[in-house]
Design a protein around this motif. Structure first.
Motif, mmCIF file in Angstrom:
data_model
loop_
_atom_site.group_PDB
_atom_site.id
_atom_site.type_symbol
_atom_site.label_atom_id
_atom_site.label_comp_id
_atom_site.label_asym_id
_atom_site.label_seq_id
_atom_site.Cartn_x
_atom_site.Cartn_y
_atom_site.Cartn_z
ATOM 1 N N SER A 54 -3.094 -0.240 -10.035
ATOM 2 C CA SER A 54 -3.730 -1.044 -8.984
ATOM 3 C C SER A 54 -5.248 -0.891 -9.018
ATOM 4 O O SER A 54 -5.982 -1.846 -8.742
ATOM 5 C CB SER A 54 -3.187 -0.656 -7.609
ATOM 6 O OG SER A 54 -3.540 0.673 -7.276
ATOM 7 N N GLY A 114 -0.430 3.540 -8.792
ATOM 8 C CA GLY A 114 -1.732 3.642 -8.129
ATOM 9 C C GLY A 114 -2.873 3.431 -9.104
ATOM 10 O O GLY A 114 -3.840 2.716 -8.805
ATOM 11 N N LEU A 166 0.821 -1.210 0.000
ATOM 12 C CA LEU A 166 0.000 0.000 0.000
ATOM 13 C C LEU A 166 0.853 1.257 0.000
ATOM 14 O O LEU A 166 0.583 2.218 -0.733
ATOM 15 C CB LEU A 166 -0.933 -0.007 1.214
ATOM 16 C CG LEU A 166 -2.117 -0.990 1.182
ATOM 17 C CD1 LEU A 166 -2.885 -0.913 2.496
ATOM 18 C CD2 LEU A 166 -3.055 -0.685 0.021
ATOM 19 N N LEU A 167 1.902 1.280 0.832
ATOM 20 C CA LEU A 167 2.776 2.454 0.911
ATOM 21 C C LEU A 167 3.509 2.677 -0.411
ATOM 22 O O LEU A 167 3.654 3.817 -0.864
ATOM 23 C CB LEU A 167 3.788 2.276 2.050
ATOM 24 C CG LEU A 167 3.222 2.386 3.477
ATOM 25 C CD1 LEU A 167 4.294 2.021 4.498
ATOM 26 C CD2 LEU A 167 2.701 3.796 3.738
ATOM 27 N N ALA A 203 1.077 4.008 -3.003
ATOM 28 C CA ALA A 203 0.621 5.364 -2.679
ATOM 29 C C ALA A 203 1.623 6.422 -3.127
ATOM 30 O O ALA A 203 1.245 7.576 -3.373
ATOM 31 C CB ALA A 203 0.356 5.483 -1.180
ATOM 32 N N ARG A 204 2.887 6.040 -3.264
ATOM 33 C CA ARG A 204 3.925 7.006 -3.637
ATOM 34 C C ARG A 204 3.993 7.240 -5.151
ATOM 35 O O ARG A 204 4.716 8.122 -5.601
ATOM 36 C CB ARG A 204 5.288 6.531 -3.128
ATOM 37 C CG ARG A 204 5.446 6.603 -1.615
ATOM 38 C CD ARG A 204 6.908 6.493 -1.219
ATOM 39 N NE ARG A 204 7.441 5.183 -1.490
ATOM 40 C CZ ARG A 204 7.508 4.191 -0.600
ATOM 41 N NH1 ARG A 204 7.051 4.397 0.642
ATOM 42 N NH2 ARG A 204 8.014 3.029 -0.915
ATOM 43 N N ASN A 248 1.641 7.770 -8.658
ATOM 44 C CA ASN A 248 0.348 7.916 -9.335
ATOM 45 C C ASN A 248 0.176 6.857 -10.418
ATOM 46 O O ASN A 248 -0.912 6.317 -10.618
ATOM 47 C CB ASN A 248 0.231 9.309 -9.968
ATOM 48 C CG ASN A 248 -0.046 10.381 -8.934
ATOM 49 O OD1 ASN A 248 -0.616 10.096 -7.880
ATOM 50 N ND2 ASN A 248 0.369 11.596 -9.223
#
Length: 466
Positions: free
Chosen positions: A248, A245, A235-236, A239-240, A242
């Motif tokens: 996903s 992200g 997740l971390l 999240a860093r 785009n």
């Protein structure tokens, strides 16, 4: 070559067995426990069993030196179980199954699962086989044995060979395993026997491959190990970025939408075909149609991506699912009762079959290729860690989280059919988010590809000057 035929044959038999066992597990559980039981089995059965299996596999791989022996030890337990189920467990189900005097319609799904525990066990093992067979018995084997320079030639061939497996599996069920006038016990023996014979064929092809080559062809040029990340680390990491992200969201979008539409579709098919053999025959025809559509869709998908670009290819799967999902969910919401007119039930099942068929065909033809293409412009760290993070997110949050949410809906509304309005709302919100993520990622992809191509040209220019 003999090499490609052996590996392609293994892939074919893997998918052939997967199709037979997948349709059979749904037939056993849905017709005896209800479609709602699937959500409980996935969370309380499949999830912990998968974790235990892969933990055991990791331990076994560190002890067993020979990769051939490890492959045989991984494959054998599945086919022994399928054989035992067809010839021992299923014929003795009357003695083995307790009777708690409950039924799926009463809402006591855990009780019906326990009453039909051998069917639940088959479901869990078949689900585990679907992950292990494709991921370990074939792709891990192929990635170890096929040199990198031959992968672009061999891998498409494997895909084409295996796309015919569901077609022939459906034909086998219709003509051999479950023809008209046969009882379920005889059908079970024929199907279990066929799965076992396919397992033996896989072992023979595996042995022939190694015997023919004398020495395994190792992909020595492939460097680096696949990153292993925890759920929190995944997740971390996502999240860093785009870019990752958005990728996903694509994976979660497909996973959630297909699971929510599938469970409702299987529930409606059960209403139209309550007898196990009729249910099995329906999904035999459905699997054949999916395989046939996929075979031709793969050719069409590559042309769409090359002609209209990455964004068009990536946007089509969610758009098709949303368009076909509209009549399916609308009919279920408008006709919520159990005793529906035959023509209404026919409309619902047909619309659901079209949704499922094209969802699965576009996954193989468009979703999977565009997802893999999106990794190309990334640097090595983002490729390795990003894929690991997305795999973890898709398998844990996508599958187990979706199953947990479905359980909440079932427990609150009583049945998955009564929860149809909520399921429809989630389905369309997810597909909307999926399309939005594709639109954003398309822009990022073009930017990354421009930088990637510029870097490649710079390297080529530098090489010429040297």
């Amino acid at each position: 070559e003999c090499d490609s035929l052996c590996l392609g044959g293994i892939k074919f038999f893997v998918i052939f067995c997967l199709t037979l066992t997948r349709d059979l597990k749904d037939t056993l559980v849905v017709t005896s426990c209800g479609a709602e039981a699937i959500t409980f089995l996935k969370f309380f059965g499949v999830l912990p069993s998968s974790a235990l299996f892969f933990l055991g596999y990791a331990k076994l791989s560190s002890v067993v030196v020979s990769k051939q022996a490890l492959w045989y030890m991984t494959a054998a337990p599945f086919f022994v179980f399928f054989l035992m189920f067809g010839f021992c467990l299923y014929p003795l189900r009357g003695l083995l199954h307790p009777n708690f005097h409950t039924d799926a319609a009463s809402g006591f799904f855990m009780s019906t699962i326990l009453e039909n525990w051998t069917f639940a066990l088959f479901y869990v093992v078949a689900e585990l086989y679907s992950s292990v067979s494709v991921g370990i018995l074939f792709w891990q084997l192929a990635n170890e044995l096929v040199p990198a320079e031959k992968s672009t030639t061999f891998y498409p061939l494997f895909g084409q060979m295996s796309s015919l497996a569901p077609v022939l599996a459906g034909f086998f069920v219709r003509r051999v395993s479950a023809p008209e006038g046969i009882d379920m016990e005889t059908s079970m023996r024929r199907l279990s026997g066929a799965v076992t014979l396919c397992g033996i064929a896989m072992v023979v092809l595996h042995y022939t491959y190694y015997s023919h080559l004398k020495e395994p062809v190792a992909a020595k040029k492939r460097k680096g190990k696949k990153a292993v990340m925890s759920f929190g680390e995944s997740l971390l990491f996502l999240a860093r970025s785009n870019y990752l992200g958005c990728m996903s969201v694509l994976v979660l979008g497909y996973g959630i939408s297909i699971q929510f539409s599938d469970v409702l579709f299987k529930n409606m098919v059960k209403k139209q075909y309550p007898a196990p053999l009729d249910y099995q025959r329906f999904f035999a025809d459905f699997s054949s149609s999916v395989g046939l559509f996929t075979f031709f869709a793969i050719f069409l998908g590559s042309k769409i991506i090359s002609r209209f670009g990455w964004g068009a290819g990536a946007a089509l799967p969610p758009l098709i699912m949303a368009i076909l999902g509209l009549p399916f969910f609308m009919l279920i919401v408008l006709y919520p009762g159990d005793d529906l007119p035959p023509h209404v039930m026919g409309w619902i099942v047909t619309s659901g079959a079209l949704l499922g068929l094209l969802s699965k065909a576009t996954k193989n033809a468009l979703f999977d290729p565009t997802l893999q293409i999106a990794y190309i412009p990334l640097d090595e760290e983002l490729k390795v860690k990003g894929k690991a993070a997305i795999d973890v997110l898709g398998s844990r949050l996508g599958k187990s989280g979706c199953a947990l949410l479905q359980q909440v809906l079932v427990l609150y509304f009583g049945t998955i059919n009564h929860a149809a309005p909520a399921v429809a709302a989630i389905f369309f919100l997810v597909t909307l988010g999926w399309v939005a993520a594709v639109a954003k990622l398309s822009i990022l992809f073009e930017q990354e590809m421009a930088a990637y191509n510029k870097a490649i040209k710079g390297e080529e220019k530098g090489a010429k000057l040297d």
